[in-house]
Write a protein that holds these residues in place. Structure first.
Motif, PDB file in Angstrom:
ATOM      1  N   ALA A 188       0.772  -1.106   0.101  1.00 47.48           N
ATOM      2  CA  ALA A 188      -0.078  -0.013   0.014  1.00 47.48           C
ATOM      3  C   ALA A 188       1.110   1.243  -0.061  1.00 47.48           C
ATOM      4  O   ALA A 188       1.739   1.308   0.740  1.00 47.48           O
ATOM      5  CB  ALA A 188      -1.006   0.004   1.321  1.00 47.48           C
ATOM      6  N   CYS A 189       0.376   2.293  -0.745  1.00 42.23           N
ATOM      7  CA  CYS A 189       1.102   3.468  -0.880  1.00 42.23           C
ATOM      8  C   CYS A 189       0.024   4.485  -0.029  1.00 42.23           C
ATOM      9  O   CYS A 189       0.651   5.483   0.597  1.00 42.23           O
ATOM     10  CB  CYS A 189       1.229   4.013  -2.503  1.00 42.23           C
ATOM     11  N   SER A 190      -1.207   4.205   0.002  1.00 44.61           N
ATOM     12  CA  SER A 190      -2.123   4.931   0.704  1.00 44.61           C
ATOM     13  C   SER A 190      -3.480   4.042   0.735  1.00 44.61           C
ATOM     14  O   SER A 190      -3.345   2.918   0.322  1.00 44.61           O
ATOM     15  CB  SER A 190      -2.498   6.226   0.004  1.00 44.61           C
ATOM     16  N   SER A 191      -4.456   4.733   1.454  1.00 45.37           N
ATOM     17  CA  SER A 191      -5.558   3.899   1.368  1.00 45.37           C
ATOM     18  C   SER A 191      -6.290   3.470   0.226  1.00 45.37           C
ATOM     19  O   SER A 191      -7.134   2.676  -0.081  1.00 45.37           O
ATOM     20  CB  SER A 191      -6.738   4.479   2.348  1.00 45.37           C
ATOM     21  N   ALA A 192      -5.964   4.446  -0.820  1.00 42.92           N
ATOM     22  CA  ALA A 192      -6.612   4.315  -2.284  1.00 42.92           C
ATOM     23  C   ALA A 192      -5.721   3.567  -3.340  1.00 42.92           C
ATOM     24  O   ALA A 192      -5.990   3.038  -4.297  1.00 42.92           O
ATOM     25  CB  ALA A 192      -6.968   5.598  -2.681  1.00 42.92           C
ATOM     26  N   VAL A 193      -4.214   3.593  -3.113  1.00 39.83           N
ATOM     27  CA  VAL A 193      -3.330   3.125  -4.078  1.00 39.83           C
ATOM     28  C   VAL A 193      -2.487   2.006  -3.474  1.00 39.83           C
ATOM     29  O   VAL A 193      -1.922   2.335  -2.591  1.00 39.83           O
ATOM     30  CB  VAL A 193      -2.725   4.386  -4.402  1.00 39.83           C
TER      31      VAL A 193
ATOM     32  N   THR B  50       9.217  14.570  -6.455  1.00 41.69           N
ATOM     33  CA  THR B  50       8.133  14.172  -5.609  1.00 41.69           C
ATOM     34  C   THR B  50       6.857  13.907  -6.531  1.00 41.69           C
ATOM     35  O   THR B  50       7.152  14.823  -7.743  1.00 41.69           O
ATOM     36  CB  THR B  50       7.700  15.870  -5.207  1.00 41.69           C
ATOM     37  N   VAL B  51       6.198  12.995  -6.156  1.00 40.45           N
ATOM     38  CA  VAL B  51       5.405  12.412  -7.370  1.00 40.45           C
ATOM     39  C   VAL B  51       4.068  12.388  -6.738  1.00 40.45           C
ATOM     40  O   VAL B  51       4.054  11.444  -5.857  1.00 40.45           O
ATOM     41  CB  VAL B  51       5.776  11.209  -7.930  1.00 40.45           C
ATOM     42  N   ARG B  52       2.875  12.771  -7.126  1.00 38.57           N
ATOM     43  CA  ARG B  52       1.604  12.881  -6.476  1.00 38.57           C
ATOM     44  C   ARG B  52       0.543  12.375  -7.371  1.00 38.57           C
ATOM     45  O   ARG B  52       0.388  13.103  -8.525  1.00 38.57           O
ATOM     46  CB  ARG B  52       1.222  14.200  -5.488  1.00 38.57           C
ATOM     47  N   LEU B  53      -0.506  11.567  -7.013  1.00 46.58           N
ATOM     48  CA  LEU B  53      -1.304  11.012  -7.876  1.00 46.58           C
ATOM     49  C   LEU B  53      -2.776  11.492  -7.341  1.00 46.58           C
ATOM     50  O   LEU B  53      -3.190  11.478  -6.058  1.00 46.58           O
ATOM     51  CB  LEU B  53      -1.433   9.529  -7.918  1.00 46.58           C
ATOM     52  N   TYR B  54      -3.549  12.322  -8.180  1.00 46.49           N
ATOM     53  CA  TYR B  54      -4.977  13.089  -7.645  1.00 46.49           C
ATOM     54  C   TYR B  54      -5.958  12.449  -8.486  1.00 46.49           C
ATOM     55  O   TYR B  54      -5.677  11.992  -9.815  1.00 46.49           O
ATOM     56  CB  TYR B  54      -4.657  14.553  -7.899  1.00 46.49           C
ATOM     57  N   LEU B  55      -7.167  12.524  -8.081  1.00 47.60           N
ATOM     58  CA  LEU B  55      -8.415  12.471  -8.737  1.00 47.60           C
ATOM     59  C   LEU B  55      -9.033  13.665  -8.828  1.00 47.60           C
ATOM     60  O   LEU B  55      -9.067  14.393  -7.988  1.00 47.60           O
ATOM     61  CB  LEU B  55      -9.390  11.315  -8.055  1.00 47.60           C
ATOM     62  N   ALA B  56      -9.400  14.107 -10.025  1.00 51.36           N
ATOM     63  CA  ALA B  56      -9.914  15.533 -10.480  1.00 51.36           C
ATOM     64  C   ALA B  56     -11.347  15.385 -11.207  1.00 51.36           C
ATOM     65  O   ALA B  56     -11.409  14.259 -11.858  1.00 51.36           O
ATOM     66  CB  ALA B  56      -8.866  16.127 -11.189  1.00 51.36           C
TER      67      ALA B  56
ATOM     68  N   LEU C 274      -5.050  10.955  -3.995  1.00 50.92           N
ATOM     69  CA  LEU C 274      -4.974   9.524  -3.930  1.00 50.92           C
ATOM     70  C   LEU C 274      -3.711   8.892  -3.066  1.00 50.92           C
ATOM     71  O   LEU C 274      -3.937   8.076  -2.482  1.00 50.92           O
ATOM     72  CB  LEU C 274      -5.216   8.994  -5.430  1.00 50.92           C
ATOM     73  N   ALA C 275      -2.795   9.416  -3.643  1.00 52.26           N
ATOM     74  CA  ALA C 275      -1.464   9.015  -2.867  1.00 52.26           C
ATOM     75  C   ALA C 275      -0.260   9.987  -3.216  1.00 52.26           C
ATOM     76  O   ALA C 275      -0.164  10.461  -4.339  1.00 52.26           O
ATOM     77  CB  ALA C 275      -1.122   7.599  -3.653  1.00 52.26           C
ATOM     78  N   ASP C 276       0.560  10.239  -2.492  1.00 51.11           N
ATOM     79  CA  ASP C 276       2.100  10.522  -2.483  1.00 51.11           C
ATOM     80  C   ASP C 276       3.033   9.375  -2.687  1.00 51.11           C
ATOM     81  O   ASP C 276       2.945   8.719  -1.792  1.00 51.11           O
ATOM     82  CB  ASP C 276       2.354  11.640  -1.461  1.00 51.11           C
ATOM     83  N   LEU C 277       3.614   9.174  -3.932  1.00 55.96           N
ATOM     84  CA  LEU C 277       4.257   7.940  -4.042  1.00 55.96           C
ATOM     85  C   LEU C 277       5.468   7.983  -3.266  1.00 55.96           C
ATOM     86  O   LEU C 277       5.900   6.801  -3.312  1.00 55.96           O
ATOM     87  CB  LEU C 277       4.596   7.951  -5.582  1.00 55.96           C
TER      88      LEU C 277
ATOM     89  N   TYR D 241       6.082   1.175 -13.434  1.00 55.45           N
ATOM     90  CA  TYR D 241       5.145   0.870 -12.272  1.00 55.45           C
ATOM     91  C   TYR D 241       3.743   0.475 -12.497  1.00 55.45           C
ATOM     92  O   TYR D 241       2.896   1.078 -13.173  1.00 55.45           O
ATOM     93  CB  TYR D 241       4.988   2.345 -11.664  1.00 55.45           C
ATOM     94  N   SER D 242       3.481  -0.704 -11.775  1.00 48.82           N
ATOM     95  CA  SER D 242       2.129  -1.155 -11.976  1.00 48.82           C
ATOM     96  C   SER D 242       1.233  -0.831 -10.645  1.00 48.82           C
ATOM     97  O   SER D 242       1.755  -1.182  -9.478  1.00 48.82           O
ATOM     98  CB  SER D 242       2.237  -2.459 -12.262  1.00 48.82           C
ATOM     99  N   LEU D 243       0.375  -0.006 -10.902  1.00 52.81           N
ATOM    100  CA  LEU D 243      -0.571   0.479  -9.753  1.00 52.81           C
ATOM    101  C   LEU D 243      -1.965  -0.179  -9.601  1.00 52.81           C
ATOM    102  O   LEU D 243      -2.534  -0.482 -10.775  1.00 52.81           O
ATOM    103  CB  LEU D 243      -0.610   2.014  -9.390  1.00 52.81           C
ATOM    104  N   ARG D 244      -2.444  -0.344  -8.520  1.00 50.29           N
ATOM    105  CA  ARG D 244      -4.103  -0.446  -8.320  1.00 50.29           C
ATOM    106  C   ARG D 244      -4.687   0.707  -7.584  1.00 50.29           C
ATOM    107  O   ARG D 244      -4.101   1.216  -6.560  1.00 50.29           O
ATOM    108  CB  ARG D 244      -4.003  -1.795  -7.583  1.00 50.29           C
ATOM    109  N   VAL D 245      -5.481   1.258  -8.296  1.00 50.83           N
ATOM    110  CA  VAL D 245      -6.002   2.445  -7.889  1.00 50.83           C
ATOM    111  C   VAL D 245      -7.675   2.515  -7.299  1.00 50.83           C
ATOM    112  O   VAL D 245      -8.157   1.875  -8.443  1.00 50.83           O
ATOM    113  CB  VAL D 245      -6.004   3.544  -8.821  1.00 50.83           C
ATOM    114  N   ARG D 246      -7.996   2.500  -6.346  1.00 51.62           N
ATOM    115  CA  ARG D 246      -9.296   2.366  -6.002  1.00 51.62           C
ATOM    116  C   ARG D 246     -10.104   3.720  -5.802  1.00 51.62           C
ATOM    117  O   ARG D 246      -9.544   4.837  -5.161  1.00 51.62           O
ATOM    118  CB  ARG D 246      -9.595   1.784  -4.360  1.00 51.62           C
ATOM    119  N   LEU D 247     -11.027   3.749  -6.526  1.00 58.55           N
ATOM    120  CA  LEU D 247     -11.838   5.192  -6.769  1.00 58.55           C
ATOM    121  C   LEU D 247     -12.909   5.198  -5.750  1.00 58.55           C
ATOM    122  O   LEU D 247     -13.837   6.081  -5.612  1.00 58.55           O
ATOM    123  CB  LEU D 247     -12.330   5.390  -7.984  1.00 58.55           C
TER     124      LEU D 247
END
Length: 352
Positions: free
Chosen positions: A40-45, A255-261, A289-292, A346-352
């Motif tokens: 886990a990177c976060s609760s969503a990613v 710094t790499v961050r993933l957002y949902l917009a 969603l996550a700060d990697l 990088y292979s990620l699983r992202v929960r929306l």
């Protein structure tokens, strides 16, 4: 290929990439694939795996690197765009290159190619941040046509954009009728950190000349985090956007961050001269969603200081599949053909 099949194939490909060797000169080599268990990177990613298999490899005399964008082709193959005007087709299981075609502008000059969409007819839409521009190419790299761009988004003095800070991201929204390009940096006169997202709406027929069908449409304002730029977007099936923001600090790393917009309810800013926080202008809403940096490193190593050795100059992103509220997302880093950076998937699983 069905979405579920693409998902399974690409996920298996990253897990198996330890044994990849690019079909090229003896300088090609493979790298670690990371742990298939992920974490886990976060609760969503969560990150499932990574691969350095294509780092510092060549294919038919072309360097396989400088990768700035990814897309899934109609047959399930992976398409990777180099910002040095090369377009690679990769095997979805092994990541091995299958083919490469060069890209050029109307005068035959190379592009600073940054964004990529595989359109529904199989042609390629490619953004360049030189002018900026969005051009359509055939599968063979032949230039077909070019989309209109608002004057204000052009690089100064023709417009208000800064060189190397224009169309970094390109996305086709669900339904295939709306194309969206993201500016990496702010226009002069806009509040620093607020960037423009330009859209085109498809009109007319469904033939192979779709670029002529796209007309300028709404524009939106998006606020990036301090010190970060917008480097990629990818559409979720419900029309929301995954947005990748990235920055670099010398001696510290990326710094790499993933957002949902969400574009809904955002103001159309195409007629707003300057975005300065004025009343009545609603920017695109975003949710982290996550700060990697918080992802497990999976045994990755870095060639320069990084807050997490897994991180690098991540710049490309595509959705490869999904089910039950979760998406499979593939990222790639741009190594700038340098010794201190890595071409890493990088292979990620992202929960929306």
């Amino acid at each position: 290929m069905r979405l579920r099949s693409v998902l399974v194939t690409l996920a298996a490909g990253l897990a198996a990439a330890t044994c990849v060797t690019a079909a090229g000169p003896a300088t090609a080599h493979s790298g670690p694939a990371g742990s298939p268990r992920g974490g886990a990177c976060s609760s969503a990613v969560s990150i499932e795996s990574f691969s350095d298999a294509l780092d510092k490899t060549t294919y038919e005399g072309t360097f396989v690197g400088n990768l700035s964008a990814l897309a899934v082709d109609r047959d399930g193959a992976l398409v990777a765009l180099s910002d040095r005007s090369s377009l690679f087709t990769l095997d979805p299981r092994t990541l091995s290159p299958r083919s490469t075609v060069p890209l050029a502008d109307e005068s035959g000059a190379a592009l600073d190619s940054e964004g990529l969409v595989v359109d529904r007819d199989g042609t390629r839409l490619v953004s360049s941040e030189t002018e900026p521009s969005v051009r359509r190419y055939g599968r063979d790299g032949a230039l077909l046509d070019r989309l209109p761009v608002p004057d204000a988004l052009r690089v100064a003095p023709a417009g208000r954009a800064t060189s190397n800070q224009t169309f970094e991201a390109l996305t086709l929204l669900p339904g295939g009728r709306t194309l969206l390009a993201g500016m990496e940096g702010s226009l002069s006169g806009d509040t620093p950190g607020v960037v423009r997202l330009q859209s085109w709406q498809r009109h007319g027929g469904h033939g192979g000349h779709g670029g002529r069908d796209f007309r300028l449409a709404a524009q939106y304002g998006y606020r990036t985090d301090t010190g970060l730029g917008l480097v990629e977007t990818a559409a979720a099936p419900d029309g929301r956007l995954l947005v990748l923001e990235r920055g670099f600090t010398a001696g510290v790393g990326n710094t790499v961050r993933l957002y949902l917009a969400d574009l809904r309810h955002a103001t159309d800013t195409s007629r707003v001269e300057a975005l300065t926080g004025q009343d009545g202008v609603r920017l695109v809403r975003k949710t982290l969603l996550a700060d990697l940096v918080d992802c497990p490193s999976l045994g990755a190593t870095a060639k320069q200081p990084q807050p997490n050795p897994l991180l690098d100059n991540i710049e490309g992103m595509t959705v490869t599949g999904g089910s039950r509220g979760a998406l499979r997302v593939l990222l790639v880093s741009d190594d700038n053909q340098g010794t201190t950076q890595t071409t890493r998937f990088y292979s990620l699983r992202v929960r929306l």
